[in-house]
Design an enzyme around this catalytic site. Structure first.
Site, short mmCIF file in Angstrom:
data_model
loop_
_atom_site.label_atom_id
_atom_site.label_comp_id
_atom_site.label_asym_id
_atom_site.label_seq_id
_atom_site.Cartn_x
_atom_site.Cartn_y
_atom_site.Cartn_z
N SER A 18 -11.49 0.14 3.93
CA SER A 18 -10.80 -0.20 5.18
C SER A 18 -10.07 1.03 5.72
O SER A 18 -9.30 1.66 4.99
CB SER A 18 -9.75 -1.29 4.93
OG SER A 18 -10.40 -2.45 4.49
N ARG A 27 0.82 -1.23 0.00
CA ARG A 27 0.00 0.00 0.00
C ARG A 27 0.84 1.27 0.00
O ARG A 27 0.42 2.31 0.50
CB ARG A 27 -0.99 0.02 1.19
CG ARG A 27 -1.93 -1.16 1.23
CD ARG A 27 -2.87 -1.26 0.03
NE ARG A 27 -3.61 -2.51 0.02
CZ ARG A 27 -3.36 -3.54 -0.80
NH1 ARG A 27 -2.39 -3.47 -1.73
NH2 ARG A 27 -4.06 -4.63 -0.75
N GLU A 37 -4.77 3.45 6.64
CA GLU A 37 -4.57 3.43 5.19
C GLU A 37 -5.15 4.74 4.62
O GLU A 37 -4.58 5.35 3.71
CB GLU A 37 -5.32 2.23 4.62
CG GLU A 37 -5.29 2.15 3.11
CD GLU A 37 -5.93 0.86 2.58
OE1 GLU A 37 -6.04 -0.13 3.33
OE2 GLU A 37 -6.31 0.87 1.41
C1 FAD Z 1 -15.89 0.47 -0.63
C2 FAD Z 1 -14.41 0.62 -0.78
C3 FAD Z 1 -13.62 -0.51 -0.94
C4 FAD Z 1 -12.24 -0.39 -1.07
N1 FAD Z 1 -11.50 -1.53 -1.25
C5 FAD Z 1 -10.17 -1.42 -1.40
C6 FAD Z 1 -9.37 -2.59 -1.60
O1 FAD Z 1 -9.84 -3.71 -1.64
N2 FAD Z 1 -8.03 -2.42 -1.74
C7 FAD Z 1 -7.43 -1.20 -1.73
O2 FAD Z 1 -6.21 -1.11 -1.90
N3 FAD Z 1 -8.16 -0.07 -1.53
C8 FAD Z 1 -9.51 -0.15 -1.37
N4 FAD Z 1 -10.24 0.98 -1.17
C9 FAD Z 1 -9.55 2.29 -1.03
C10 FAD Z 1 -9.41 3.07 -2.36
O3 FAD Z 1 -10.46 2.75 -3.26
C11 FAD Z 1 -8.07 2.81 -3.05
O4 FAD Z 1 -6.99 3.23 -2.25
C12 FAD Z 1 -7.99 3.53 -4.41
O5 FAD Z 1 -6.90 3.04 -5.11
C13 FAD Z 1 -7.90 5.05 -4.30
O6 FAD Z 1 -8.15 5.59 -5.58
P1 FAD Z 1 -8.78 7.05 -5.72
O7 FAD Z 1 -8.80 7.38 -7.17
O8 FAD Z 1 -10.08 7.13 -5.03
O9 FAD Z 1 -7.68 7.91 -4.99
P2 FAD Z 1 -7.92 9.10 -3.94
O10 FAD Z 1 -8.62 8.58 -2.75
O11 FAD Z 1 -8.52 10.26 -4.63
O12 FAD Z 1 -6.41 9.43 -3.55
C14 FAD Z 1 -5.64 8.50 -2.81
C15 FAD Z 1 -4.17 8.88 -2.90
O13 FAD Z 1 -3.74 8.76 -4.25
C16 FAD Z 1 -3.24 10.01 -4.73
N5 FAD Z 1 -3.66 10.13 -6.14
C17 FAD Z 1 -4.91 10.07 -6.64
N6 FAD Z 1 -4.87 10.18 -7.99
C18 FAD Z 1 -3.56 10.32 -8.31
C19 FAD Z 1 -2.87 10.49 -9.54
N7 FAD Z 1 -3.48 10.53 -10.74
N8 FAD Z 1 -1.51 10.59 -9.50
C20 FAD Z 1 -0.84 10.53 -8.32
N9 FAD Z 1 -1.44 10.39 -7.13
C21 FAD Z 1 -2.80 10.28 -7.14
C22 FAD Z 1 -3.87 11.08 -3.84
O14 FAD Z 1 -3.06 12.24 -3.79
C23 FAD Z 1 -3.90 10.33 -2.51
O15 FAD Z 1 -2.64 10.38 -1.89
C24 FAD Z 1 -11.63 0.89 -1.04
C25 FAD Z 1 -12.44 2.02 -0.87
C26 FAD Z 1 -13.80 1.90 -0.74
C27 FAD Z 1 -14.64 3.13 -0.58
#
Ligand code: FAD
Length: 324
Positions: A229, A179, A304
């Site tokens: 999570s 992560r 996380e």
């Molecule tokens: C219902 C649910 C289930 C989930 N299940 C999982 C799971 O099984 N496994 C898991 O790992 N995560 C899970 N997550 C957490 C989350 O979905 C992941 O971490 C996901 O990868 C975040 O993507 P995001 O686009 O929403 O990023 P954001 O939440 O918008 O950002 C997260 C981080 O990434 C950075 N970021 C975003 N976009 C970029 C970009 N283009 N370039 C550089 N940095 C960037 C941001 O600055 C921040 O630091 C879950 C979340 C929810 C709500």
């Protein structure tokens, strides 16, 4: 910097060729917890060149800037952000799939990517089917499930640095670990990635995805806004006392509520927003869970989920919770 100076600087920024812009955008519509104040300036670039233009304009300035995807791993401050939020989302979501190799832009929605990859008879993204973020967020977080991370599939990543340069990073350059990736420290913005997805039996891939989705539907809260999570699992903790959800449940914390933030009654590693929850309430609940577990079994539960301060700084949410 006075509010007046900041406003004028943001107006100048908004006039550049940087994509779609709006002022005073509520952040609660841009994250899965539905929490947070307003962003002074909200930008959605449509091309890597626009991302680079924006970063060059911000370079050396004292204007806070946060990059987000779908906001599914973020807790925004109740005061919002006195600066710029850059969303790499649906406006930058192109996808090209050829045998074994995938070129995808940072804003592509992960479940859609995983489905399209499966439809071409390719494998490797089965564990991502239920992750509701963007490719950029997934790569930055090295997200995944079943102890896997997207880093395993990454061949290369095209980023825009905070100085506005376009760079190509190899898998090794990204330093993926559980992560984590080097992008979290450098702040480089993922605009495109090449992923390796080998040919496989399509029915087997589909069935694995369906199983994953079925398991998630049974385990995770679906009706109330949440951020997935909240706490990270560690190998040592998992081996001796189990995953965070079990530890929190065993401590009798399921259903504990502070304001409108509640430890999910369905899965204890989720905090749900029962309607109008404040970031401050989520942070207090995180602090309460950490303190209870520390006193009970001596383990530190780290987050996380990342907290975004009104100064645009991102930190694991437990570090902010500890200051409350
Ligand atoms: C219902 C649910 C289930 C989930 N299940 C999982 C799971 O099984 N496994 C898991 O790992 N995560 C899970 N997550 C957490 C989350 O979905 C992941 O971490 C996901 O990868 C975040 O993507 P995001 O686009 O929403 O990023 P954001 O939440 O918008 O950002 C997260 C981080 O990434 C950075 N970021 C975003 N976009 C970029 C970009 N283009 N370039 C550089 N940095 C960037 C941001 O600055 C921040 O630091 C879950 C979340 C929810 C709500």
């Amino acid at each position: 910097m006075t509010m007046e100076t900041l406003k004028n600087k943001l107006k100048d920024l908004a006039a550049l060729n940087i994509g779609a812009v709006c002022f005073d955008e509520p952040l609660s519509v841009h994250n899965s917890w539905k929490i947070g104040g307003h962003a002074d300036l909200f930008v959605e670039p449509e091309t890597p060149a626009q991302v680079a233009e924006l970063m060059r304009a911000l370079d050396g300035s004292d204007i806070p800037c946060v990059v987000i995807g779908q906001g599914t791993n973020l807790l925004f401050d109740d005061d919002g952000i006195r600066g710029v939020v850059v969303k790499i989302g649906a406006r930058m979501a192109d996808l090209k799939i050829s045998t074994g190799s995938i070129i995808v832009q940072g804003g592509c929605w992960v479940p859609q990517l995983a489905r399209k990859v499966m439809a071409k008879g390719l494998s490797g993204l089965e564990h991502c089917i239920g992750i509701p973020g963007t490719v950029g967020g997934l790569i930055a977080m090295n997200g995944g499930s079943q102890r896997k991370g997207i880093g395993e599939n990454v061949v290369s990543v095209t980023v825009v640095t905070r100085a506005g340069e376009i760079q190509h990073l190899s898998q090794t350059d990204c330093c993926f670990s559980y992560r984590r990736s080097a992008l979290q420290d450098s702040g480089a913005i993922v605009v495109e990635a090449e992923l390796l997805c080998p040919l496989a039996d399509q029915n087997a891939v589909r069935s694995e995805m369906l199983n994953d989705l079925r398991t998630r539907r049974g385990k995770f809260p679906r009706k109330l806004p949440n951020c997935g999570s909240v706490f990270l699992s560690t190998t040592e903790m998992h081996a001796s006392v189990g995953p965070p959800g079990k530890i929190i449940e065993d401590a009798g914390l399921k259903g504990t509520r502070i304001g409108q933030a509640e430890v999910s009654t369905q899965h204890a590693n989720f905090i749900v927003n029962r309607g109008g929850a404040k970031a401050a309430e989520v942070l207090q609940l995180i602090a309460h869970i950490r303190q209870t577990i520390r006193q009970r079994i001596g383990f530190e539960l780290d987050c996380e989920v990342r907290y975004v301060g009104s100064d645009g700084r991102l930190t694991p949410a437990h570090l902010k919770a500890d200051q409350i």
